[in-house]
Design a protein around this motif. Structure first.
Motif, PDB file in Angstrom:
ATOM      1  N   VAL A 102       0.755  -1.301   0.111  1.00  0.00           N
ATOM      2  CA  VAL A 102      -0.030  -0.046   0.203  1.00  0.00           C
ATOM      3  C   VAL A 102       0.865   1.078  -0.035  1.00  0.00           C
TER       4      VAL A 102
ATOM      5  N   TRP B  37       0.597   4.257  -2.893  1.00  0.00           N
ATOM      6  CA  TRP B  37      -0.106   5.237  -2.125  1.00  0.00           C
ATOM      7  C   TRP B  37       0.312   6.561  -2.737  1.00  0.00           C
TER       8      TRP B  37
ATOM      9  N   GLU C 262      -4.358   6.295   4.331  1.00  0.00           N
ATOM     10  CA  GLU C 262      -3.445   5.271   4.116  1.00  0.00           C
ATOM     11  C   GLU C 262      -3.562   4.224   5.156  1.00  0.00           C
TER      12      GLU C 262
ATOM     13  N   CYS D 110      -6.608   2.223   4.463  1.00  0.00           N
ATOM     14  CA  CYS D 110      -6.627   1.337   3.589  1.00  0.00           C
ATOM     15  C   CYS D 110      -5.882  -0.021   3.854  1.00  0.00           C
ATOM     16  N   ILE D 111      -4.832   0.317   4.567  1.00  0.00           N
ATOM     17  CA  ILE D 111      -3.665  -0.716   5.027  1.00  0.00           C
ATOM     18  C   ILE D 111      -4.809  -1.725   5.899  1.00  0.00           C
TER      19      ILE D 111
ATOM     20  N   VAL E 114      -6.973  -2.757  -2.905  1.00  0.00           N
ATOM     21  CA  VAL E 114      -6.989  -1.308  -2.687  1.00  0.00           C
ATOM     22  C   VAL E 114      -7.621  -0.588  -3.816  1.00  0.00           C
TER      23      VAL E 114
END
Length: 88
Positions: A17, A21, A30, A33-34, A54
């Motif tokens: 990621v 990113w 972020e 998202c992870i 993602v």
């Protein structure tokens, strides 16, 4: 899965990621998202590509984003409202 295996997988997801990113001013997003990618990758038994997860995360976050067309419609409505208010 063992704790060591989970840690390795978490590191791989974090690194992936981080490499893709581009919103560097949004480390909070972020991190979300992870977490999302890690959880969904585990649920897929590591069969779903990380890139797909993602994209899924970002797509869900973009549902309420304002498009150029939305902005144009909003501007037109605003102009019409101003014309009505000012008798034009």
């Amino acid at each position: 899965m063992s704790n060591e295996a989970n840690d390795i997988l978490a590191d791989e997801v974090r690194e992936y990621v981080d490499n893709v990113w581009v919103l560097k001013n949004r480390p909070d997003l972020e991190a979300d998202c992870i977490d999302y990618v890690y959880e969904n990758y585990i649920e897929s038994n590591a069969l779903k590509p990380l890139s797909e997860i993602v994209i899924e995360f970002l797509s869900k976050h973009c549902q309420n984003a304002i498009s150029t067309q939305d902005l144009e419609v909003m501007a037109m409505k605003d102009r019409m409202r101003m014309d009505i208010e000012h008798g034009c």
